[in-house]
Design an enzyme around this catalytic site. Structure first.
Site, short mmCIF file in Angstrom:
data_model
loop_
_atom_site.label_atom_id
_atom_site.label_comp_id
_atom_site.label_asym_id
_atom_site.label_seq_id
_atom_site.Cartn_x
_atom_site.Cartn_y
_atom_site.Cartn_z
CB CYS A 155 27.23 22.76 38.37
SG CYS A 155 26.05 23.54 37.31
NE ARG A 187 32.26 23.89 41.71
CZ ARG A 187 33.31 23.63 40.90
NH1 ARG A 187 34.53 23.65 41.41
NH2 ARG A 187 33.15 23.38 39.63
CD1 TRP A 229 26.01 30.19 39.40
CD2 TRP A 229 26.64 29.82 37.29
NE1 TRP A 229 26.36 31.40 38.86
CE2 TRP A 229 26.74 31.21 37.56
CE3 TRP A 229 26.98 29.38 36.04
CZ2 TRP A 229 27.19 32.12 36.63
CZ3 TRP A 229 27.43 30.28 35.10
CH2 TRP A 229 27.51 31.65 35.40
CG ASN A 283 30.15 21.84 36.32
OD1 ASN A 283 29.55 22.77 35.80
ND2 ASN A 283 31.35 21.97 36.88
N GLY A 284 28.47 21.61 33.23
CA GLY A 284 28.94 21.92 31.87
C GLY A 284 27.77 22.34 31.00
CD GLU A 319 41.28 42.68 41.51
OE1 GLU A 319 40.98 42.54 40.32
OE2 GLU A 319 40.88 41.90 42.40
CE LYS A 349 37.91 41.11 44.07
NZ LYS A 349 38.60 40.79 42.90
CG HIS A 399 40.64 61.63 26.98
ND1 HIS A 399 41.00 62.48 25.96
CD2 HIS A 399 41.73 61.52 27.78
CE1 HIS A 399 42.27 62.84 26.11
NE2 HIS A 399 42.73 62.28 27.21
CE LYS A 404 37.75 31.74 44.06
NZ LYS A 404 38.17 33.14 44.25
C1 AGP Z 1 37.52 37.92 40.59
O1 AGP Z 1 37.21 38.44 41.87
C2 AGP Z 1 36.35 37.18 39.98
N1 AGP Z 1 35.89 36.15 40.84
C3 AGP Z 1 36.62 36.73 38.55
O2 AGP Z 1 36.87 37.89 37.80
C4 AGP Z 1 37.82 35.77 38.36
O3 AGP Z 1 39.03 36.46 38.55
C5 AGP Z 1 37.78 35.27 36.91
O4 AGP Z 1 36.59 34.54 36.74
C6 AGP Z 1 38.98 34.40 36.53
O5 AGP Z 1 38.99 33.26 37.33
P1 AGP Z 1 40.32 32.34 37.30
O6 AGP Z 1 41.44 33.17 37.84
O7 AGP Z 1 39.99 31.17 38.17
O8 AGP Z 1 40.57 31.94 35.87
#
Ligand code: AGP
Length: 608
Positions: free
Chosen positions: A2, A27, A74, A100-101, A481, A485, A504, A603
């Protein structure tokens, strides 16, 4: 997560709030709303993107309001509906609140309030707060009512509240969800993060957990939950609005991928001592005694940041010979981790607000272990609660999919490795060689960014339903990674594995419909990776290889080869990840996905 905006001043609150909510769109959200205040309340809220809210508002008619609160939601409790969108009002419609929370005991509180005659209009946990405030506000001031109400809630909150009984006052409070107050000239801007404040001012106050703030256009008072006054320091935001504009790129994510040639430099600038092949990381606040006393390092993080931690493990164990563990924050905090003297916990978090990582930090600190933070957002909660740390200086990362923050995190972990290794067996010459290649990154990253082969590969495989990403050694976390992505922005299922692990189980998935991305750069396991590539070829898998420039041999094995320049193994992930970021970006674009705000994602995951 949020997003919260509050404004009080002399400008049109509608304009300021809508613009601020746009700054917070990255966000992630599914509905939005606004409450305009003064001697009467006007509330509007809509499902979907902010343009729906703008359509519902007659901004001209509302321009006379000079105070208000806004919210992008959110969903955590209750579907994304208009009723569940914020702001939420009390029974009288004279108090409005955004949050937010997560309120963990909302169910019990809701039952008590309903018995007292309160009528609820939503399924949210948030609404219990505004009814609690209503209960106390019959006799108490708004700020006292908020304090009494919050004394009864359990969980995390960042809230902003207005009441027609106190026009000209916004009350804010925080426990677990970030809130920052921008101090303007005759105006105040409250927001979940600085990107919504920097349009107006760069003087800010970070509201801490268990603090309540009474805000007017000309000032503010801060209290603890005991209502004792708290002195606050005004700090300066160290970046400007240009940093969060797209600068001609179609998407923030693409801009941030291209920024990496600069942001990697920002991560090491002022921290390397090339003539000695060494580094300085004063922010760690580690004495030589501390450094020599480290028996084990535990990286704690989530998502992409966890992948960076995994790279840190390979680097520090190989070059500094210190045992390293890498923990998912969400697992660490609920297990009974064994922590001993000599352990050093290092949290890694771009936002510095990830709830699980913050909780893990607090858990480790409660056991007396020194905790450091590798973060991007200055003044973030993790940064402020760590015993020391390193800012990665990547600048605001707006795209939900983390790219430049990842390479800056890895760069900082390279520096940390050098700091530790040069106090052990690493020679000055070795350190100089690594720093030489690290300083070549800007032009090498730009070379990879200019590679057109990646877009062609994306076009060929954009309709694939599954991908495998395989790597060995330090390239295994890079494979993870790359897979993350792809899945988070294109919604294609993708998995990363250690290349040898394929035999495996995952090899059963290989057929002519399975694209397999290998990272096969020239290193000590190159020949082993070639064997794995052969195994995939034998089963008709489609092979995409990230290889070292000049390696013609690899072409015999692959359907597509994307070359990266040869560099010291320690810094190679800074290069090998870039084609994977671009591959994910182009596939997602070709699939019409919302690259900057992928579905279901936020985010910063500031809820558990
Ligand atoms: C990565 O592309 C994602 N958005 C997500 O995995 C992110 O890395 C994760 O939520 C951790 O966020 P932070 O680095 O702000 O703690």
């Amino acid at each position: 997560m949020c997003g919260i905006i509050g404004y009080i001043g002399s400008k049109s609150a509608t304009e300021v709030i809508l613009k601020g909510l746009k700054r917070l769109e990255y966000r992630g959200y599914d509905s939005a709303g606004i409450a305009l205040g003064g001697s009467e309340l006007f509330v509007e809220k809509t499902v979907g993107k902010l343009m729906e809210l703008e359509r519902a508002l007659d901004c001209g008619r509302l321009s006379s309001y000079t105070m208000g609160i806004g919210h992008t939601r959110w969903a955590t409790h209750g579907a994304p509906t208009r009723e569940n969108a914020h702001p939420h009002c009390d029974c009288t419609g004279k108090i409005a609140l955004v949050h937010n929370g997560i309120i963990e005991n909302y169910d019990i509180l809701k039952q008590v309030l309903i018995k007292e005659g309160h009528v609820f209009s939503s399924e949210t946990d948030t609404e219990v707060i505004v009814h609690l405030i209503e209960h106390y506000h019959r006799s108490d001031s708004l700020v006292d009512s908020v304090m009494h109400a919050l004394a009864r809630v359990e969980g995390a909150y960042g809230i902003a509240v207005m009441s027609v009984k106190e026009p000209g006052v916004i009350v804010a409070a925080r426990k677990g969800s970030p809130l920052i107050l921008g101090i303007g000239d005759g105006e105040m801007v409250l927001a979940s993060d600085a990107s919504a404040i920097v349009d107006h001012t760069r003087s800010v106050i970070y509201i801490e957990d268990n603090e309540i703030m009474e805000i007017t256009s000309s000032g503010y008072r801060t209290y603890g939950l005991d209502m004792k006054c708290v002195e606050k320091r005004v700090e300066a935001i160290d970046w400007d609005i240009a940093s969060i504009e797209k600068k001609g790129f179609d998407h923030y994510m693409l801009k941030e991928i291209h920024e990496q040639s600069e942001t990697i430099v920002n991560a090491y600038r002022g921290r390397i001592i090339p003539e000695f092949g060494n580094v300085r990381l004063d922010g760690l606040k580690l004495t030589d005694k501390d450094i020599f006393g480290i028996q084990r390092i535990i990286f704690i993080a989530c998502g992409t940041s966890w992948h960076a931690g995994l790279i840190g493990e390979y680097l520090i164990e190989e070059y500094a010979r210190i045992p390293v563990d890498v923990e998912y924050a969400s697992e660490f905090r609920y297990r009974k981790p064994v922590l001993r003297q000599g352990d050093l916990v290092i949290t890694i978090s771009q936002s510095g607000e990830t709830a699980d990582t913050l909780a893990a930090l607090r858990e480790a600190k409660s056991k007396g272990v020194k905790v450091l933070g590798v973060t991007n957002v200055v003044g973030s909660t993790i940064a402020r609660e760590s015993d020391g740390g390193v800012y990665i200086h990547a600048g605001p990362e707006i795209g939900v999919a983390s790219t430049k923050a990842f390479t800056s995190q890895v760069c900082v972990l390279v520096l940390l490795t050098l700091l530790l290794a040069r106090r052990r067996d690493m020679t000055p010459e070795e350190g100089k060689a690594i720093l030489r290649d690290l300083q070549l990154m800007p032009q090498m990253v730009n070379e990879v960014l200019a590679n057109d082969e990646i877009r062609a590969v994306a076009a060929e495989f954009k309709s694939s339903r599954n991908f495998l990403y395989l790597g060995r050694g330090i390239q295994y976390p890079v494979a993870l990674e790359g897979a993350l992505k792809l899945k988070e922005i294109s919604y294609i299922h993708a998995e990363g594995y250690p290349a040898a692990e394929m035999k495996h189980g995952p090899i059963a998935l290989i057929d002519e419909n399975m694209p397999v991305v290998f990272i096969a750069t020239h290193d000590q396991v190159y020949s082993k990776v070639l064997s794995n590539i052969e195994e995939v070829r034998a089963r008709k898998g489609k092979i995409i290889v990230i290889a070292t420039r000049g390696d013609d041999e690899i072409r015999k094995y692959a359907d597509h080869v994307i070359y990266v320049p040869e560099v010291h193994g320690m810094v190679s992930p800074l290069l090998t990840v870039v084609p994977l970021q671009l591959l994910a970006y182009y596939i997602a674009i070709m699939r019409g996905c919302d690259v900057d705000q992928p579905r279901n994602l936020a985010k910063s995951v500031t809820v558990e």
